[in-house]
Design a protein around this motif. Sequence first.
Motif, PDB file in Angstrom:
ATOM      1  N   VAL A  17       2.125 -28.105   6.467  1.00 55.17           N
ATOM      2  CA  VAL A  17       2.629 -28.772   5.266  1.00 55.17           C
ATOM      3  C   VAL A  17       1.538 -28.822   4.201  1.00 55.17           C
ATOM      4  N   VAL A  18       0.322 -29.083   4.645  1.00 55.69           N
ATOM      5  CA  VAL A  18      -0.795 -29.142   3.695  1.00 55.69           C
ATOM      6  C   VAL A  18      -0.948 -27.812   2.966  1.00 55.69           C
ATOM      7  N   GLU A  19      -0.923 -26.725   3.704  1.00 57.94           N
ATOM      8  CA  GLU A  19      -1.087 -25.408   3.074  1.00 57.94           C
ATOM      9  C   GLU A  19       0.098 -25.077   2.172  1.00 57.94           C
ATOM     10  N   LYS A  20       1.284 -25.479   2.614  1.00 60.74           N
ATOM     11  CA  LYS A  20       2.476 -25.193   1.818  1.00 60.74           C
ATOM     12  C   LYS A  20       2.409 -25.922   0.472  1.00 60.74           C
ATOM     13  N   VAL A  21       2.042 -27.197   0.507  1.00 62.62           N
ATOM     14  CA  VAL A  21       1.935 -27.948  -0.748  1.00 62.62           C
ATOM     15  C   VAL A  21       0.802 -27.373  -1.600  1.00 62.62           C
ATOM     16  N   ALA A  22      -0.282 -26.979  -0.956  1.00 60.89           N
ATOM     17  CA  ALA A  22      -1.394 -26.381  -1.710  1.00 60.89           C
ATOM     18  C   ALA A  22      -0.948 -25.092  -2.400  1.00 60.89           C
ATOM     19  N   MET A  54       1.511 -31.165 -10.732  1.00 59.66           N
ATOM     20  CA  MET A  54       0.758 -31.172  -9.473  1.00 59.66           C
ATOM     21  C   MET A  54       0.883 -32.526  -8.786  1.00 59.66           C
ATOM     22  N   ARG A  55       0.839 -33.601  -9.562  1.00 60.57           N
ATOM     23  CA  ARG A  55       0.927 -34.941  -8.977  1.00 60.57           C
ATOM     24  C   ARG A  55       2.273 -35.149  -8.290  1.00 60.57           C
ATOM     25  N   ALA A  56       3.310 -34.641  -8.917  1.00 54.24           N
ATOM     26  CA  ALA A  56       4.640 -34.810  -8.330  1.00 54.24           C
ATOM     27  C   ALA A  56       4.722 -34.095  -6.984  1.00 54.24           C
ATOM     28  N   ARG A  57       4.165 -32.904  -6.928  1.00 56.39           N
ATOM     29  CA  ARG A  57       4.203 -32.158  -5.669  1.00 56.39           C
ATOM     30  C   ARG A  57       3.315 -32.800  -4.604  1.00 56.39           C
ATOM     31  N   LEU A  58       2.227 -33.414  -5.039  1.00 57.15           N
ATOM     32  CA  LEU A  58       1.337 -34.072  -4.076  1.00 57.15           C
ATOM     33  C   LEU A  58       2.066 -35.187  -3.344  1.00 57.15           C
ATOM     34  N   THR A 102       1.565 -37.295   2.807  1.00 57.74           N
ATOM     35  CA  THR A 102       1.076 -38.668   2.902  1.00 57.74           C
ATOM     36  C   THR A 102      -0.318 -38.769   2.301  1.00 57.74           C
ATOM     37  N   GLY A 103      -0.682 -39.986   1.959  1.00 61.13           N
ATOM     38  CA  GLY A 103      -1.970 -40.213   1.321  1.00 61.13           C
ATOM     39  C   GLY A 103      -3.136 -39.687   2.126  1.00 61.13           C
ATOM     40  N   ASN A 104      -3.013 -39.745   3.444  1.00 61.57           N
ATOM     41  CA  ASN A 104      -4.111 -39.278   4.286  1.00 61.57           C
ATOM     42  C   ASN A 104      -4.383 -37.788   4.108  1.00 61.57           C
ATOM     43  N   ASN A 105      -3.372 -37.062   3.645  1.00 65.27           N
ATOM     44  CA  ASN A 105      -3.527 -35.609   3.512  1.00 65.27           C
ATOM     45  C   ASN A 105      -3.894 -35.164   2.105  1.00 65.27           C
TER      46      ASN A 105
END
Lengths: 157, 59
Positions: free
Chosen positions: A4-9, A44-48, A52-55
């Motif tokens: 998920v992290v890579e996908k959002v990135a 970018m903020r919307a996609r972030l 979760t905050g930890n990520n």
Amino acid sequence: MTSVVEKVAEELTPAYMMSLVMDRLYLEGYEIRLDTRGYLDNSMRARLGKVTGNNHLLVAKATDRMGSDLLRDVDFDDSRVALLAVSYFVLKLVDEKLFLDVKDQSVLSALMVVADAEADENPEFNSAMIQTARLKAAKMLDRALQRGLYLHTVVSN
Amino acid sequence: MPRAKLWSDTNLDSVVQLLHRLGVEFSVNDMTREIVLREHDDRVETAVSDWGGDYDERG
């Protein structure tokens, strides 16, 4: 498997690359519309918000790595060409159906930059620069795919 | 301008800059240079509708 992290990135990377180049142009003395930069940040903020905050830190690091790597992969010595190349790159992602969120601010900004650059009366871009930017955008897309990015289509936010 | 000067390697400064742009609250440990996120709240959702304050901070 893409995390998920890579996908959002991946989703953040087009807007981040646009932002990086705009920042560079600003530092070189070019006038950059602050509202455009703000819209990119907003996007970018919307996609972030998808993670979760930890990520958030992991997403930021991955986005910075992806965006910086792609810019470094292509040899730029003129930031104006870099802006145009990134714009073509973003539009190529859309054309190739790898990035389907056509309302993303990176896409809208890219459309504006390309339209502006290709306008006959624009003194900042000549045909050679446009041609160079197109070639570099194609190379950037190749490198993105080689790096395993955008193997899954990005859809609307 | 040489390419190496155009795009720096992934580093603390660029990640810090990006976190600012994303509206993420964090601090950097002066000793270890480690980025520490503040406890998550509804800040991101708030930031989406309240952007614009950070853009004059570029130096």
